[in-house]
Design an enzyme around this catalytic site. Structure first.
Site, PDB file in Angstrom:
ATOM      1  N   VAL A 144       0.869  -1.171   0.000  1.00 14.74           N
ATOM      2  CA  VAL A 144       0.000   0.000   0.000  1.00 14.74           C
ATOM      3  C   VAL A 144       0.911   1.227   0.000  1.00 14.74           C
ATOM      4  CG1 VAL A 144      -2.189   0.879   0.879  1.00 14.74           C
ATOM      5  CG2 VAL A 144      -1.398  -1.377   1.596  1.00 14.74           C
ATOM      6  N   ALA A 145       2.006   1.108  -0.779  1.00 13.02           N
ATOM      7  CA  ALA A 145       2.983   2.196  -0.916  1.00 13.02           C
ATOM      8  C   ALA A 145       3.469   2.641   0.458  1.00 13.02           C
ATOM      9  CB  ALA A 145       2.389   3.338  -1.724  1.00 13.02           C
ATOM     10  N   CYS A 146       3.498   3.951   0.685  1.00 13.32           N
ATOM     11  CA  CYS A 146       4.095   4.487   1.914  1.00 13.32           C
ATOM     12  C   CYS A 146       3.310   4.141   3.174  1.00 13.32           C
ATOM     13  CB  CYS A 146       4.249   6.005   1.807  1.00 13.32           C
ATOM     14  SG  CYS A 146       5.471   6.521   0.585  1.00 13.32           S
ATOM     15  N   SER A 147       2.088   3.609   3.018  1.00  7.94           N
ATOM     16  CA  SER A 147       1.290   3.220   4.178  1.00  7.94           C
ATOM     17  C   SER A 147       1.378   1.723   4.470  1.00  7.94           C
ATOM     18  CB  SER A 147      -0.177   3.623   3.968  1.00  7.94           C
ATOM     19  OG  SER A 147      -0.312   5.014   3.868  1.00  7.94           O
ATOM     20  N   SER A 179       7.249   3.268   3.582  1.00 16.18           N
ATOM     21  CA  SER A 179       6.471   2.795   4.725  1.00 16.18           C
ATOM     22  C   SER A 179       7.296   2.679   6.003  1.00 16.18           C
ATOM     23  CB  SER A 179       5.857   1.437   4.402  1.00 16.18           C
ATOM     24  OG  SER A 179       6.838   0.428   4.315  1.00 16.18           O
TER      25      SER A 179
END
Length: 388
Positions: free
Chosen positions: A169-172, A348
């Site tokens: 979820v990419a950076c999350s 992340s």
């Protein structure tokens, strides 16, 4: 609650279904690139580009490539340096990308290797044996390969029974991984879960793009989420988790295995990290601040009383404004610590690095927030309380 976890991590105490963070781990590459080094490399590349395209530039057919500068980088991001796995090729104007040697299928992959290092540190800090872990979630922005899952390779290297899977979820990714792990604990389907985030973000950065060549760095983090019944005396109770996604093209990476059908497109800029930075700032800051405040209110907590915010380490200006909206005043470095200056944006892993390095000093009963946000858009919050 029915106990469904395996006997290998059996305990005299019954499961509580209350998830906690028992420990974290961190791997930091030895090599680091300063802004001064990065600017010197980029400007040499820009000079070569302008010289080789002098006639086209003179004719107005293409724009000259402007120089980068230390002042520009620090004003735009707050970043002063970043750790990387492959320094020399990145700084070479003829290459300007990391060079990672291929490994045979009988060797551990690079992402798994650095993830294992971070995971072992988390296990050691918690006094936990790998055989007591039920699951491994590899949560990161860009996986080294589609399959087998990186999580299963990490699981194998650590000697963990149970299961593992990858999530992006990419950076999350890390906060989404923490909620997933916490949900397993809440449901009684696991009592100990490792969330591992190996982020080799230097590989998807366009080091020839002045507007973004300074952003990313490499790292790996691990978070051990467990049932409170088996947690060490000092741990962090997870008070709540909240996830949100809103589709946006303002942060994008189009690289993937389908590009092989059109190999001539692989060198296109949008096959690497691209963003509309101003739009991201304008849209993400209010979304994240509102999300934090609403979740705090559900917990009947005044957000201004949060002892510390461990925010996503992407941009100092975004963090400053989000913290100000949440705390209702300009946050100091104690209330909202940064690792962005020395690590750069590590996707992340950023908020986890901040938590790992700036949490031991809090007292029992102190409340804090781990928060990430990025491409998707995606955002995740983890409200925690220090225990013992």
């Amino acid at each position: 609650m029915q106990q469904t976890v395996s006997d290998k991590a059996s305990s005299a105490r019954p499961l509580t279904g209350r998830p906690v963070i028992s420990a974290t781990g961190l791997f930091t590459p030895e090599e680091s690139i300063s802004n001064e080094e990065l600017v010197a490399s980029f400007n040499e590349y820009a000079d070569r580009f302008n010289a080789s395209n002098a006639e086209a530039i003179e004719a107005g057919e293409i724009e000259p490539m402007p120089h980068s500068s230390v002042e520009f980088i620090e004003k735009a991001s707050g970043i002063k340096s970043r750790h990387v796995m492959s320094k020399a090729p990145i700084l070479d104007p003829d290459i300007m990308t990391p060079r990672i040697e291929d490994r045979g299928n009988d060797q551990i992959s690079l992402m798994a290797e650095i993830g294992v290092i971070a995971a072992k540190q988390a296990l050691e800090r918690a006094g936990r044996d790998a055989k007591d872990v039920d699951a491994v979630l590899c949560a990161a922005s860009n996986m080294q390969r589609p399959y087998p899952a990186m999580a299963i390779e990490i699981q194998q290297a650590l000697g963990i029974e149970g299961f593992g899977f990858d999530m992006n979820v990419a950076c999350s990714s890390a906060t989404f991984g923490i909620q997933t792990a916490a949900d397993y604990v809440r449901a009684g389907n696991a009592r100990s879960v490792l969330v591992v985030s190996p982020e080799i973000t230097s590989g998807h950065l366009n080091w020839r793009d002045r507007d973004s060549h300074f952003i990313f760095g490499d790292v790996a983090t691990a978070v051990l989420v467990e049932d409170a019944a088996i947690a060490p005396e000092q741990h962090w109770e997870i008070l709540s988790t909240k996830l949100k996604t809103v589709f946006s093209n303002n942060i994008r990476n189009n690289f993937g295995f389908l590009n092989r059908a059109h190999p001539e497109s692989i060198g296109e800029p949008d096959k690497l990290f691209v963003q509309e930075g101003r739009k991201v700032f304008k849209e993400v800051v209010p979304m994240v601040a509102e999300m934090i405040i609403e979740e705090a209110e559900k917990l009947q907590m005044n957000p201004a009383t949060l002892r510390r915010l461990w925010l996503h380490q992407a941009n100092a200006g975004m963090n400053r404004l989000i913290a100000q909206r949440v705390l209702a005043h300009e946050a100091n470095s104690d209330e909202s610590p940064t690792v962005l200056d020395t690590y750069g944006n590590t996707s992340s892993a950023g908020s986890i690095i901040a938590f790992h390095q700036h949490s031991d000093d809090l007292a029992a009963g102190d409340n804090g927030l781990i928060c990430s946000f990025g491409a998707g858009y995606s955002a995740g919050t983890v409200f925690v309380r220090k225990v013992a």
